[in-house]
Design an enzyme around this catalytic site. Structure first.
Site, PDB file in Angstrom:
ATOM      1  N   ASP A   1       6.209   1.028  11.745  1.00 21.07           N
ATOM      2  CA  ASP A   1       5.003   0.298  11.352  1.00 21.07           C
ATOM      3  C   ASP A   1       5.003  -1.157  11.825  1.00 21.07           C
ATOM      4  O   ASP A   1       4.001  -1.853  11.655  1.00 21.07           O
ATOM      5  CB  ASP A   1       4.823   0.335   9.834  1.00 21.07           C
ATOM      6  CG  ASP A   1       4.187   1.625   9.357  1.00 21.07           C
ATOM      7  OD1 ASP A   1       3.769   2.439  10.202  1.00 21.07           O
ATOM      8  OD2 ASP A   1       4.092   1.825   8.130  1.00 21.07           O
TER       9      ASP A   1
ATOM     10  N   LYS B   1       0.825  -1.207   0.000  1.00 20.18           N
ATOM     11  CA  LYS B   1       0.000   0.000   0.000  1.00 20.18           C
ATOM     12  C   LYS B   1       0.860   1.258   0.000  1.00 20.18           C
ATOM     13  O   LYS B   1       0.595   2.206  -0.750  1.00 20.18           O
ATOM     14  CB  LYS B   1      -0.913   0.008   1.231  1.00 20.18           C
ATOM     15  CG  LYS B   1      -1.792   1.247   1.336  1.00 20.18           C
ATOM     16  CD  LYS B   1      -2.335   1.465   2.738  1.00 20.18           C
ATOM     17  CE  LYS B   1      -1.281   2.033   3.645  1.00 20.18           C
ATOM     18  NZ  LYS B   1      -1.808   2.856   4.753  1.00 20.18           N
TER      19      LYS B   1
ATOM     20  N   CYS C   1      -4.582   8.322  10.122  1.00 17.08           N
ATOM     21  CA  CYS C   1      -4.505   7.725  11.457  1.00 17.08           C
ATOM     22  C   CYS C   1      -4.086   8.751  12.504  1.00 17.08           C
ATOM     23  O   CYS C   1      -3.232   9.593  12.247  1.00 17.08           O
ATOM     24  CB  CYS C   1      -3.500   6.571  11.460  1.00 17.08           C
ATOM     25  SG  CYS C   1      -4.115   5.057  10.706  1.00 17.08           S
TER      26      CYS C   1
ATOM     27  N   ARG D   1      -7.886  -0.620   5.568  1.00 14.21           N
ATOM     28  CA  ARG D   1      -7.039   0.358   4.904  1.00 14.21           C
ATOM     29  C   ARG D   1      -5.687  -0.230   4.508  1.00 14.21           C
ATOM     30  O   ARG D   1      -5.037   0.284   3.603  1.00 14.21           O
ATOM     31  CB  ARG D   1      -6.798   1.570   5.813  1.00 14.21           C
ATOM     32  CG  ARG D   1      -8.016   2.432   6.086  1.00 14.21           C
ATOM     33  CD  ARG D   1      -7.636   3.645   6.923  1.00 14.21           C
ATOM     34  NE  ARG D   1      -6.470   4.306   6.362  1.00 14.21           N
ATOM     35  CZ  ARG D   1      -5.339   4.547   7.041  1.00 14.21           C
ATOM     36  NH1 ARG D   1      -5.237   4.200   8.306  1.00 14.21           N
ATOM     37  NH2 ARG D   1      -4.330   5.145   6.454  1.00 14.21           N
TER      38      ARG D   1
ATOM     39  N   ARG E   1       2.045  14.857  12.442  1.00 10.06           N
ATOM     40  CA  ARG E   1       2.837  14.594  11.245  1.00 10.06           C
ATOM     41  C   ARG E   1       2.693  15.785  10.304  1.00 10.06           C
ATOM     42  O   ARG E   1       1.959  15.744   9.321  1.00 10.06           O
ATOM     43  CB  ARG E   1       2.369  13.296  10.574  1.00 10.06           C
ATOM     44  CG  ARG E   1       2.584  12.083  11.459  1.00 10.06           C
ATOM     45  CD  ARG E   1       2.342  10.795  10.718  1.00 10.06           C
ATOM     46  NE  ARG E   1       0.923  10.542  10.523  1.00 10.06           N
ATOM     47  CZ  ARG E   1       0.455   9.470   9.889  1.00 10.06           C
ATOM     48  NH1 ARG E   1       1.271   8.578   9.392  1.00 10.06           N
ATOM     49  NH2 ARG E   1      -0.843   9.297   9.742  1.00 10.06           N
TER      50      ARG E   1
END
Length: 426
Positions: free
Chosen positions: A313, A22, A123, A405, A128
């Site tokens: 992640d 993704k 998210c 997602r 950010r």
């Protein structure tokens, strides 16, 4: 809104096909804005974020056509053609759903000389800011204005080459400015650039389209601007985070999985940490075989860092695994300041985790127990799935739209490997 019901205790075995990434596919799709010729992407995952971005690109004037894979787990093929840009505004109602929408900014202003993009959503895992994107575009000659929740960028005479030094590593800013600089006049240099494999994947597509980019994957990327870009075909790289997540699933359940299409050269820090914690990894002609050593899992210390360091992640997934490991572990989160939101949910399942600022201390327990829990973001959602797979009893996970997602056909893949998991209406 659906829920996942997981009855834990089954060791996962068999094969899982790793989907296209993704985080690579989204900037690749945005690159289609740079040319009026068709861009064809293969191995595209079926995910909510892909659909969201496709809708936004279609709003901007990109014709998007999607064909199914070959039925053997291969991803879809997407044909994108931006023959005419119909609108240079990316509205709030579309951008708010996904942070990666900001990646249309650079291509739009590079090709059209103007772009208006809503400040992005996504998210809730910390602050950010997009200031690195905007300052970089200014150094390429764009005028930037922030008003009413929108970024307005203008470069009436086109962008020009420039030297950009990022004060901190940013994957999104590197991608945005690499795309924008591809159509700028002159040479651009990006210093302290992100080194992620997704950056190199984007550079491969742009070069196939006629761009002149060298150094992608290093901290210094050079882009010689060209007047126009052409059609290209490009396969999306495999998802290294999905592969890492399923590797943890094998280890935490005491099983063994063949991860078809997984590439160890993109997963160095993740695989190193898994080995240190008691996992085993073997390379095969088809990908990787992963599981846990007979001696069991043991505590380790992890610090998240930009690539090639340990990926943020994968932090939540490893935390779950370490919650069942022998001994204590420490995880230091250096990328996002609000990425321990899964800790209270894991505590509901019996995990012993203490958080002090950016540091989590995990003391391994013998047993996790099923409980009703709630997902807070994409990777936290996967950590709860992993906990449910390893727990005694039944776990019910709410707000699983986050999973949709980023993980393609999650239940299908896990069921095929022996998991007792089902999606039910809320």
């Amino acid at each position: 809104m659906d829920k996942l019901v997981i009855r834990g205790g089954n060791a996962l075995t068999g094969q899982i096909k790793i989907s296209g990434a993704k985080n690579a596919a989204l900037p690749l799709m945005c690159a289609s804005l740079l040319t009026d010729q068709p861009v064809t992407l293969h191995n595209l995952p079926r995910l909510a974020d892909i659909t969201t971005l496709a809708d936004l690109l279609n709003h901007l004037g990109v014709e998007v056509t999607i064909a199914a894979g070959n039925g053997n787990g291969a991803g879809r093929t997407m044909l994108l053609r931006a023959e005419n840009i119909a609108d240079t505004t990316a509205p709030y109602d579309m951008v708010r759903k996904m942070r990666a929408s900001i990646l249309v900014l650079g291509p739009l202003v590079a090709r059209e000389g103007v772009a208006t993009v809503s400040l992005p959503g996504g998210c809730a895992i910390g602050n950010r800011p997009i200031d690195l994107h905007l300052k970089g575009l200014q150094q390429l000659g764009a005028e930037i204005d922030l008003a009413d929740g929108y970024v307005r960028a203008k470069a009436a005479g086109g962008l020009k080459g420039g030297k950009i030094h990022f004060p901190m590593v940013s994957v999104g800013a590197t991608e945005n400015l690499m795309m924008a600089a591809s159509l700028a006049r002159g040479t651009s240099i990006l210093e302290n650039a992100a080194k992620e494999p997704e950056i190199s994947d984007l550079a491969r597509l742009l070069n196939a389209m006629g761009a002149k980019i060298t150094g992608a994957g290093s901290e210094r990327i050079t882009i010689e601007g060209v007047a126009s870009l052409r059609a290209a075909n490009h396969p999306v790289m495999p998802d290294r985070i999905e592969a890492g997540s399923y590797a943890v699933a094998a280890a935490i359940t005491g099983g063994t999985l063949d991860l078809l299409g997984a590439r160890s050269d993109m997963m160095g820090a993740t695989l190193d940490a898994l080995r240190e914690a008691g996992g085993f990894i073997a390379e095969t002609a088809q990908g990787l075989t992963v599981g846990a050593d007979k001696a069991g899992l043991r505590g380790i210390n992890i610090k998240t860092q930009p690539y090639p360091g340990f990926p943020t992640d994968m932090q939540a997934q490893f935390m779950v695994m370490l919650a069942k490991a022998d001994g204590a572990s420490v995880i230091s989160e250096t990328i996002f300041e609000n990425r321990f939101m899964h800790v209270p949910e894991l505590a509901r399942m019996g995990a012993d985790i203490t958080v002090a600022g950016p540091v989590a201390t995990i003391r391994g327990v013998k047993v996790l127990r099923g409980a009703p829990v709630m997902a807070t973001d994409l990777r936290a959602s996967m950590s709860l799935v992993l906990a449910g797979l390893a727990a005694d009893g039944e776990t019910v996970i709410s707000r699983i739209y986050h999973l949709d997602r980023g993980y393609e056909r999650l239940e299908e893949k896990l069921k095929a490997a022996g998991a007792d998991i089902e999606r039910v209406p809320a």
